[in-house]
Design a protein around this motif. Structure first.
Motif, PDB file in Angstrom:
ATOM      1  N   ARG B  10       0.710  -1.397  -0.007  1.00  0.00           N
ATOM      2  CA  ARG B  10      -0.060  -0.044   0.075  1.00  0.00           C
ATOM      3  C   ARG B  10       0.872   1.157   0.139  1.00  0.00           C
ATOM      4  O   ARG B  10       1.771   1.317   0.979  1.00  0.00           O
ATOM      5  CB  ARG B  10      -0.922  -0.087   1.110  1.00  0.00           C
ATOM      6  CG  ARG B  10      -1.750   1.136   1.299  1.00  0.00           C
ATOM      7  CD  ARG B  10      -2.581   0.821   2.726  1.00  0.00           C
ATOM      8  NE  ARG B  10      -3.464   1.847   3.285  1.00  0.00           N
ATOM      9  CZ  ARG B  10      -3.093   3.097   3.716  1.00  0.00           C
ATOM     10  NH1 ARG B  10      -1.824   3.118   3.833  1.00  0.00           N
ATOM     11  NH2 ARG B  10      -4.152   3.994   4.044  1.00  0.00           N
ATOM     12  N   GLU B  39      -7.701   2.835  -3.590  1.00  0.00           N
ATOM     13  CA  GLU B  39      -8.444   2.686  -2.395  1.00  0.00           C
ATOM     14  C   GLU B  39      -9.111   3.950  -1.913  1.00  0.00           C
ATOM     15  O   GLU B  39      -9.958   3.851  -1.281  1.00  0.00           O
ATOM     16  CB  GLU B  39      -7.213   1.925  -1.398  1.00  0.00           C
ATOM     17  CG  GLU B  39      -6.806   0.644  -1.867  1.00  0.00           C
ATOM     18  CD  GLU B  39      -5.875   0.109  -0.661  1.00  0.00           C
ATOM     19  OE1 GLU B  39      -5.741   1.007   0.431  1.00  0.00           O
ATOM     20  OE2 GLU B  39      -5.379  -1.101  -0.946  1.00  0.00           O
ATOM     21  N   THR B  59      -3.119   3.688  -3.063  1.00  0.00           N
ATOM     22  CA  THR B  59      -3.221   2.611  -4.087  1.00  0.00           C
ATOM     23  C   THR B  59      -2.361   1.367  -3.505  1.00  0.00           C
ATOM     24  O   THR B  59      -1.458   1.658  -2.575  1.00  0.00           O
ATOM     25  CB  THR B  59      -2.448   2.972  -5.446  1.00  0.00           C
ATOM     26  OG1 THR B  59      -2.798   1.946  -6.242  1.00  0.00           O
ATOM     27  CG2 THR B  59      -1.202   3.622  -5.496  1.00  0.00           C
ATOM     28  N   SER B  60      -2.677   0.323  -3.782  1.00  0.00           N
ATOM     29  CA  SER B  60      -1.771  -1.121  -3.776  1.00  0.00           C
ATOM     30  C   SER B  60      -1.392  -1.493  -4.893  1.00  0.00           C
ATOM     31  O   SER B  60      -1.949  -1.726  -5.857  1.00  0.00           O
ATOM     32  CB  SER B  60      -2.547  -2.135  -2.965  1.00  0.00           C
ATOM     33  OG  SER B  60      -3.538  -1.814  -1.974  1.00  0.00           O
TER      34      SER B  60
END
Lengths: 585, 171
Positions: B10, B39, B59-60
């Motif tokens: 993440r 996310e 974001t991941s």
């Protein structure tokens, strides 16, 4: 200073930017611009408008013009269907880094969002298939937006830019002054490579035992100087050179360091050299899946240097040891200077070249000839032999004929090879040839086509006729969408689902209906005379060359296979693939 | 055949952009077009003249994809700067939530007591409901919501994450 209409501002700005040709198609939302074009037509240095027969063709013609001249291609289309028809060519230009500015008409600002007649959300639709796009909301901003659009389209990694102009903005008036050179507040592409990294690359090259230069379309985009510098660096270092489809011509095919194209339909020697190299230097190439094959088996024992103007191309598919961001032409110049300054002797690559010459013995581009049928490879070679002294510009459609042209036609100079590489757009070749012919009125321009692809933009026969462009079309007619059929043979046990070109037109009569000369070539004894007849005719000619129907394009690396798993002939192609392989493109 | 997934990490990104029409669509569209995941995404103008916006994206992605996300964002014409705050080092992440809880009796008293523990402020009250304003890291808000779910949670509005680096320098 007096005020001018948006349409007049547009034409004046294009003129200030040195635009000579616009490819377009009129419609309701661009009528003010077409009127401005009409009114300037008699002036000296007037912009010439080329009326295509479909907006997609306007974009490909602009690409052909841009790729062959190095200048940006300019397109003008109306709102709604005009813009949506242009989307394929815009995407094509994005994938192949072609500088292009597309002006689209839009419904008046007050009607935007009301589902007005011929309204489409052009800026929304083209957001991800352009390098950048604009909706012009006031005529005061139009001039500077046009200048900025050209700056963005032509600098850094080139690409298409769309400028959407509502009809009321074309009619409303404002002042216009040429803004001069643009310094953009956010967009500043890095052209100057880092000197320390150049030195590191040069030292790696001097120490390498098995180097390979892997070159791409970036060298062509950088300008003819970059191709010269590539030749110089290759000569100084003795390194072998291979190229992507987009980079053909940067190194002359007659150069003894030329290995041929690499990748899926590349040569045996190029792919084996990539696999066994200890150093790969990528010059303006992007490690595309068609080039790398299976990633974990790609050039496994090499260190990799990647020179590219686009940072996002680095480490995208393949991790490299030394990324260098900058214009590849400048990088080549600095590598040469650095090599000289550090007084590196020419490395002894005899052993490496012995291995390469061993791979060359596979003679991977040889093909078998049976009976009277013309092998498509033979047709390309005959065309090459008959035209090479005239340094022709070759465009292609997409499919087997495109790969055979890339393999069997020798390119000696940049900007002579126009093909849809990234997007793989059937229907590209004829309009691209038209664009190239406009940029080079005296050149021999030939579209090498397939009978299926050519029908995707066949209406452009009329455009060539209208402007008296002596374009040649050479169709390798095997009555199949040959590449689809080849893959069906390879993957689906020859279940030829919908890949037969049924109900073909009589191409000779079709050509004649448009005012072209039509020639049919059938059988080997007709090949050379037919080509000679095509070349002797002063005007557009379509050649329907009937070739062996079931020939396949080799060498071939199946999708997802390694460079060393190349298939050299038809006997190796058969059967059914597993699901993993079927899922690959 | 099954589709394989890579291990993801993440990251919180701060993206400074020119505040032009369509910029949010450009950024969000880039994520969908290239198959990156979002996310959380927040956006607001941050300069006096309202010409620059700061977009915070959580974001991941795998390390290689993360590098691509940043390079692709930087390639967009209206983008000034992209900072990976996670890679940069120590930074503060905060989120604000408005939480509506309805109930009477013990549940109501317990909700108020827990709100105090979580330093949530009451911004609206009726005889049978509260709206709490709670700020903190996402974990804290998740935990608060988990507790409130037991006590009559009706509705939640969350801002998504904003983040800034620690120390005196701009990241």
């Amino acid at each position: 200073m007096t005020e001018k209409s948006g349409a007049d501002i547009l034409i004046e700005a294009l003129s200030d930017l040195g635009v000579e040709v616009i490819f377009g198609y009129p419609g309701g939302a661009v009528l003010p611009i077409y009127d401005a074009i009409f009114k300037q037509a008699d002036k000296p240095n007037a912009i010439k408008h080329i009326l295509v027969r479909h907006e997609q063709a306007a974009t490909h013609a602009a690409e052909g013009y841009a790729r062959s001249t190095g200048k940006p291609g300019v397109v003008l289309v109306t709102s709604g269907p005009g813009a949506t028809n242009a989307v394929t060519g815009i995407t094509d230009a994005l994938m192949d880094s072609i500088p292009m500015v597309v002006i689209t008409g839009q419904v008046p600002t007050a009607l935007i969002g009301t589902d007005a007649f011929q309204e489409a959300d052009t800026v929304g639709i083209t957001r991800h298939c352009t390098k950048h796009n604009y909706l012009v909301k006031a005529p005061e901003t139009l001039g500077s937006i046009i200048h900025e659009a050209f700056h963005i389209a032509t600098s850094g990694r080139p690409g298409p830019v769309v400028v959407d102009i509502p009809k009321d903005v074309q009619v409303a008036t404002a002042r216009y002054e040429s803004p001069g050179p643009i310094t953009h507040k956010t967009y500043r592409p890095q052209t100057q490579p880092d000197a320390a990294k150049i030195q590191e690359a040069v030292d790696m090259l001097a120490a390498a035992e098995r180097p390979v230069f892997y070159t791409g379309g970036g060298i062509i985009n950088s300008g003819p100087e970059a191709s010269k510098l590539l030749r110089e660096l290759a000569a100084m270092t003795g390194a072998p050179v291979t190229s992507t489809l987009m980079g053909l011509g940067a190194l002359p095919a007659s150069d003894d360091k030329w290995l041929g194209m690499l990748g899926m339909h590349g040569t045996y020697e190029a792919n084996w050299a990539m696999n066994k190299a200890d150093l790969i230097i990528a010059f303006g190439a992007r490690f595309d899946d068609r080039v790398t094959g299976r990633l974990d088996a790609f050039a496994p024992n090499s260190r990799k240097v990647h020179i590219d103007i686009d940072r996002s191309s680095v480490n995208k598919n393949v991790r490299v040891d030394l990324p260098i961001i900058g214009d590849v032409g400048i990088a080549l110049r600095e590598m040469i200077d650095c090599w000289k300054a550090r007084q590196h002797p020419k490395p002894d690559l005899t052993e490496w070249w012995n291995r390469i010459n061993g791979w060359r013995q596979a003679k991977c581009l040889d093909f078998e000839e049976k009976g009277d049928a013309i092998m498509p490879q033979r047709a390309i070679r005959a065309l090459y032999e008959a035209t090479r002294h005239r340094a022709p510009i070759i465009s292609t459609e997409v499919g087997q004929h495109q790969m055979w042209a890339a393999q069997h036609f020798g390119f000696e100079a940049p900007n002579k090879w126009l093909t849809s590489g990234g997007l793989g757009t059937m229907g590209y070749g004829l309009p691209a040839a038209i664009g190239a012919q406009l940029g080079h009125p005296d050149a021999l321009v030939i579209d090498i086509a397939g009978e299926a692809s050519i029908q995707m933009n066949i209406q452009e026969l009329a455009t060539a006729m209208q402007y008296r462009l002596p374009v040649k079309i050479f169709i390798l007619n095997n009555e199949y969408m040959g590449m689809v059929r080849q893959w069906q043979e390879l993957t689906y046990q020859s279940r030829y689902s919908e890949s037969y070109s049924d109900t073909l037109p009589d191409f000779v009569k079709l050509a004649e209906a448009y005012g072209w000369k039509g020639i049919k070539i059938e059988g080997r004894q007709e090949l050379e005379p037919g080509i000679a007849e095509m070349l002797a005719y002063d005007g557009p000619v379509l050649v329907d060359c009937r070739v062996a129907k079931l020939a396949n394009c080799f060498p071939m690396i199946p999708s997802g296979a390694a460079h060393t798993e190349m298939m050299l002939q038809a006997a190796e192609v058969s059967g059914e693939m597993d699901d993993e392989a079927k899922a690959l493109v | 055949m099954h589709i394989k997934e890579e291990t993801k990490e993440r990251h919180t990104l701060a993206v400074i952009v020119d505040n032009e029409p369509g910029i949010l669509a450009r950024i969000a569209g880039l994520f969908t077009a290239r198959g990156y995941n979002i996310e959380s995404l927040t956006v607001s103008e941050i300069t006096e003249d309202n010409r620059i916006s700061r977009i915070t994206i959580v974001t991941s992605a795998s390390a290689a994809v993360m590098e691509q996300i940043i390079a692709q964002l930087e390639r967009l014409v209206p983008v000034h700067k992209v900072t990976d705050l996670t890679a940069f080092g120590p930074h503060v992440e905060r989120e604000l939530a408005l939480v509506k809880v309805a109930g009477t009796g013990d549940h109501r008293i317990e909700a108020l007591r827990l709100a105090e523990v979580y330093r949530a402020r009451v911004v609206d009250a009726t005889i049978s409901s509260f709206v709490f304003e709670v700020t903190g890291g996402s974990d804290k808000i998740d935990k608060f919501l988990e507790l409130m779910r037991e006590l009559g949670l009706v509705e939640v509005a969350r801002t998504g994450i904003v983040a800034i680096s620690r120390g005196k320098e701009a990241a």
